[in-house]
Design a protein around this motif. Structure first.
Motif, PDB file in Angstrom:
ATOM      1  N   SER A 119     -72.743 -17.574 -36.430  1.00 13.80           N
ATOM      2  CA  SER A 119     -73.202 -16.294 -37.267  1.00 13.80           C
ATOM      3  C   SER A 119     -72.273 -15.275 -36.792  1.00 13.80           C
ATOM      4  CB  SER A 119     -74.538 -15.878 -36.906  1.00 13.80           C
ATOM      5  OG  SER A 119     -74.731 -15.870 -35.509  1.00 13.80           O
ATOM      6  N   TYR A 120     -71.849 -15.158 -35.720  1.00 12.76           N
ATOM      7  CA  TYR A 120     -70.793 -14.296 -35.223  1.00 12.76           C
ATOM      8  C   TYR A 120     -69.456 -14.308 -35.961  1.00 12.76           C
ATOM      9  CZ  TYR A 120     -69.009 -17.944 -32.195  1.00 12.76           C
ATOM     10  OH  TYR A 120     -68.720 -19.107 -31.586  1.00 12.76           O
ATOM     11  N   GLN A 121     -69.155 -15.227 -36.679  1.00 16.62           N
ATOM     12  CA  GLN A 121     -68.037 -15.370 -37.391  1.00 16.62           C
ATOM     13  C   GLN A 121     -68.172 -14.748 -38.706  1.00 16.62           C
ATOM     14  OE1 GLN A 121     -68.099 -20.210 -36.726  1.00 16.62           O
ATOM     15  NE2 GLN A 121     -65.997 -19.353 -37.562  1.00 16.62           N
ATOM     16  N   GLN A 122     -69.260 -14.226 -39.246  1.00 14.00           N
ATOM     17  CA  GLN A 122     -69.460 -13.416 -40.363  1.00 14.00           C
ATOM     18  C   GLN A 122     -68.959 -14.008 -41.632  1.00 14.00           C
ATOM     19  OE1 GLN A 122     -71.488 -10.436 -40.395  1.00 14.00           O
ATOM     20  NE2 GLN A 122     -72.028 -11.292 -38.507  1.00 14.00           N
ATOM     21  N   VAL A 123     -69.009 -15.294 -41.868  1.00 11.86           N
ATOM     22  CA  VAL A 123     -68.623 -16.043 -42.901  1.00 11.86           C
ATOM     23  C   VAL A 123     -69.843 -16.224 -43.963  1.00 11.86           C
ATOM     24  CG1 VAL A 123     -67.432 -18.212 -43.805  1.00 11.86           C
ATOM     25  CG2 VAL A 123     -67.030 -17.253 -41.676  1.00 11.86           C
ATOM     26  N   SER A 124     -69.602 -15.733 -45.198  1.00 12.60           N
ATOM     27  CA  SER A 124     -70.383 -16.042 -46.485  1.00 12.60           C
ATOM     28  C   SER A 124     -70.071 -16.712 -47.241  1.00 12.60           C
ATOM     29  CB  SER A 124     -70.827 -14.664 -47.189  1.00 12.60           C
ATOM     30  OG  SER A 124     -69.568 -14.240 -47.783  1.00 12.60           O
ATOM     31  N   LEU A 125     -71.108 -18.005 -47.688  1.00 18.87           N
ATOM     32  CA  LEU A 125     -70.815 -19.067 -48.650  1.00 18.87           C
ATOM     33  C   LEU A 125     -71.849 -18.824 -49.805  1.00 18.87           C
ATOM     34  CD1 LEU A 125     -70.627 -21.929 -45.658  1.00 18.87           C
ATOM     35  CD2 LEU A 125     -68.784 -20.587 -46.689  1.00 18.87           C
ATOM     36  N   GLY A 126     -71.302 -19.126 -51.016  1.00 19.87           N
ATOM     37  CA  GLY A 126     -72.105 -18.977 -52.333  1.00 19.87           C
ATOM     38  C   GLY A 126     -72.707 -20.382 -52.579  1.00 19.87           C
ATOM     39  N   THR A 138     -62.005 -18.542 -39.818  1.00 20.18           N
ATOM     40  CA  THR A 138     -61.960 -17.688 -38.677  1.00 20.18           C
ATOM     41  C   THR A 138     -63.205 -16.490 -38.617  1.00 20.18           C
ATOM     42  OG1 THR A 138     -60.453 -16.020 -39.575  1.00 20.18           O
ATOM     43  CG2 THR A 138     -59.553 -17.876 -38.067  1.00 20.18           C
ATOM     44  N   THR A 139     -62.930 -15.257 -39.309  1.00 21.07           N
ATOM     45  CA  THR A 139     -63.943 -14.252 -39.312  1.00 21.07           C
ATOM     46  C   THR A 139     -63.913 -13.284 -40.385  1.00 21.07           C
ATOM     47  OG1 THR A 139     -65.159 -12.630 -37.838  1.00 21.07           O
ATOM     48  CG2 THR A 139     -62.461 -12.828 -37.954  1.00 21.07           C
ATOM     49  N   ASP A 140     -65.210 -12.978 -40.901  1.00 18.22           N
ATOM     50  CA  ASP A 140     -65.098 -12.036 -41.854  1.00 18.22           C
ATOM     51  C   ASP A 140     -64.687 -12.319 -43.165  1.00 18.22           C
ATOM     52  OD1 ASP A 140     -66.402  -9.638 -40.606  1.00 18.22           O
ATOM     53  OD2 ASP A 140     -64.784  -9.734 -39.437  1.00 18.22           O
ATOM     54  N   ILE A 141     -65.027 -13.622 -43.691  1.00 18.86           N
ATOM     55  CA  ILE A 141     -64.550 -14.516 -44.882  1.00 18.86           C
ATOM     56  C   ILE A 141     -65.703 -14.342 -46.019  1.00 18.86           C
ATOM     57  CG2 ILE A 141     -63.832 -16.768 -45.957  1.00 18.86           C
ATOM     58  CD1 ILE A 141     -62.572 -16.938 -42.595  1.00 18.86           C
ATOM     59  N   SER A 142     -65.368 -14.380 -47.182  1.00 13.75           N
ATOM     60  CA  SER A 142     -66.159 -14.535 -48.199  1.00 13.75           C
ATOM     61  C   SER A 142     -65.797 -15.649 -49.056  1.00 13.75           C
ATOM     62  CB  SER A 142     -66.464 -13.237 -48.971  1.00 13.75           C
ATOM     63  OG  SER A 142     -67.197 -13.343 -50.114  1.00 13.75           O
ATOM     64  N   LEU A 143     -66.724 -16.462 -49.332  1.00  9.51           N
ATOM     65  CA  LEU A 143     -66.442 -17.577 -50.126  1.00  9.51           C
ATOM     66  C   LEU A 143     -67.599 -17.531 -51.257  1.00  9.51           C
ATOM     67  CD1 LEU A 143     -64.670 -18.701 -47.944  1.00  9.51           C
ATOM     68  CD2 LEU A 143     -65.578 -21.111 -48.340  1.00  9.51           C
ATOM     69  N   HIS A 157     -58.624 -14.401 -41.464  1.00  8.40           N
ATOM     70  CA  HIS A 157     -59.750 -13.208 -41.401  1.00  8.40           C
ATOM     71  C   HIS A 157     -59.550 -12.483 -42.623  1.00  8.40           C
ATOM     72  CE1 HIS A 157     -56.608 -10.183 -40.756  1.00  8.40           C
ATOM     73  NE2 HIS A 157     -55.943 -10.922 -40.334  1.00  8.40           N
ATOM     74  N   ASP A 158     -60.897 -11.988 -43.176  1.00  9.60           N
ATOM     75  CA  ASP A 158     -61.102 -11.248 -44.241  1.00  9.60           C
ATOM     76  C   ASP A 158     -60.522 -11.618 -45.458  1.00  9.60           C
ATOM     77  OD1 ASP A 158     -62.064  -8.569 -42.688  1.00  9.60           O
ATOM     78  OD2 ASP A 158     -59.989  -8.882 -41.643  1.00  9.60           O
ATOM     79  N   ALA A 159     -60.601 -12.936 -45.672  1.00 10.20           N
ATOM     80  CA  ALA A 159     -59.913 -13.427 -46.882  1.00 10.20           C
ATOM     81  C   ALA A 159     -61.198 -13.483 -47.799  1.00 10.20           C
ATOM     82  CB  ALA A 159     -59.471 -14.820 -46.521  1.00 10.20           C
ATOM     83  N   VAL A 160     -60.985 -13.440 -49.085  1.00  6.20           N
ATOM     84  CA  VAL A 160     -61.824 -13.620 -50.212  1.00  6.20           C
ATOM     85  C   VAL A 160     -61.669 -14.641 -51.111  1.00  6.20           C
ATOM     86  CG1 VAL A 160     -63.013 -12.457 -51.851  1.00  6.20           C
ATOM     87  CG2 VAL A 160     -62.572 -11.148 -50.010  1.00  6.20           C
ATOM     88  N   LEU A 161     -62.599 -15.858 -51.247  1.00  4.77           N
ATOM     89  CA  LEU A 161     -62.173 -16.554 -52.355  1.00  4.77           C
ATOM     90  C   LEU A 161     -63.219 -16.765 -53.290  1.00  4.77           C
ATOM     91  CD1 LEU A 161     -60.676 -17.592 -49.848  1.00  4.77           C
ATOM     92  CD2 LEU A 161     -61.157 -20.122 -50.634  1.00  4.77           C
ATOM     93  N   GLU A 162     -63.122 -16.199 -54.540  1.00  2.00           N
ATOM     94  CA  GLU A 162     -63.942 -16.143 -55.512  1.00  2.00           C
ATOM     95  C   GLU A 162     -64.470 -17.340 -56.170  1.00  2.00           C
ATOM     96  OE1 GLU A 162     -63.196 -12.953 -58.682  1.00  2.00           O
ATOM     97  OE2 GLU A 162     -62.417 -11.689 -57.194  1.00  2.00           O
ATOM     98  N   ASP A 163     -65.555 -17.455 -57.130  1.00  2.00           N
ATOM     99  CA  ASP A 163     -66.061 -18.496 -57.452  1.00  2.00           C
ATOM    100  C   ASP A 163     -65.273 -19.492 -58.040  1.00  2.00           C
ATOM    101  OD1 ASP A 163     -68.481 -16.904 -56.822  1.00  2.00           O
ATOM    102  OD2 ASP A 163     -68.965 -16.854 -59.077  1.00  2.00           O
ATOM    103  N   PHE A 164     -65.477 -20.769 -57.608  1.00  5.96           N
ATOM    104  CA  PHE A 164     -64.763 -21.973 -58.120  1.00  5.96           C
ATOM    105  C   PHE A 164     -63.374 -21.997 -57.908  1.00  5.96           C
ATOM    106  CE2 PHE A 164     -68.320 -21.306 -61.508  1.00  5.96           C
ATOM    107  CZ  PHE A 164     -68.801 -22.648 -61.209  1.00  5.96           C
TER     108      PHE A 164
END
Length: 229
Positions: A119-126, A138-143, A157-164
């Motif tokens: 949880s402390y990595q703050q990674v969100s997964l769709g 690593t941390t603060d990532i959005s998939l 860190h802080d990378a964003v990968l959008e849908d698909f």
């Protein structure tokens, strides 16, 4: 005589029914992933039923599991099912998802048990994300939804990968990089820190994106450059 009474809450949860759409090599790899999750004891576990594919395989059994039919057959299910989309191409996976219209279908996140996601990595997964063995986030990532990370990918860190988005084995995304929807990174491709890649672009195997790339192109080489139309 002593009688023991157990409430329903003391009973182990039944394994959740899961099918894989895509009966090719990636589908067999996802079957391995599901079995590894079960072996790791992730409750309540998965009851892996078999494969669907719009192109019927030559054999009736794949990785010891039955071929169950086409996407139309899957849409006709009479019971709730969990579904893993094992199709590597971003556009193909998006088109397949659009064909699966039954409200009884659910698309779980599947992450290899050895991948660190605290949880402390703050990674969100769709929904529908699949993350295979050896990946490092690593941390603060959005998939976004239905992102595929194949074997050994790294996400900074802080990378964003959008849908698909689809990353093939050992692809690397640097810190604060942004991949728009449907981006495909080939094997060993790299997007360095802070670089943005536009929607539906392909970064070829071994290519290194060192500056922003527009959408809808195929870029190859080091540094990655768009192929001429």
């Amino acid at each position: 005589m002593t009688q023991l009474f157990f409430s329903e809450y003391d009973q182990p949860e039944a394994a959740r029914p899961l099918v894989i759409v895509g009966a090719g090599g990636l589908g067999r790899e996802v079957a391995v992933l599901v079995r590894q999750l079960n072996e790791a004891g992730a409750a309540p576990g998965w009851d892996l039923r078999g494969f669907y594919d719009d192109a019927a395989p030559r054999q009736a059994s794949i990785a010891g599991l039955p071929y169950l039919g086409t996407s139309a057959d899957l849409n006709a299910t009479a019971q709730p099912l969990h579904v893993a989309l094992a199709v590597g191409g971003s556009a193909s996976r998006r088109a397949l998802r659009a064909r699966l219209t039954s409200p009884l279908l659910h698309f779980p996140v599947l992450v290899h048990p050895a991948v660190a996601l605290e949880s402390y990595q703050q990674v969100s997964l769709g929904e529908g994300c699949i993350i295979q063995q050896g990946c490092i986030l690593t941390t603060d990532i959005s998939l976004g939804r239905f992102v595929l990370l194949n074997l050994g990918c790294t996400i900074g860190h802080d990378a964003v990968l959008e849908d698909f988005c689809s990353l093939m084995p050992h692809a690397n995304v640097g810190g604060a990089a942004h991949l728009a929807a449907g981006v495909y990174l080939g094997t060993n491709a790299t997007v360095i820190q802070g670089v943005q890649v536009g929607a539906d672009s392909i970064v070829g195997a071994g290519a290194v994106a060192v500056r922003d790339l527009p959408g809808g192109i195929t870029a190859v080489g080091v540094p990655a450059r768009a192929l001429a139309n």
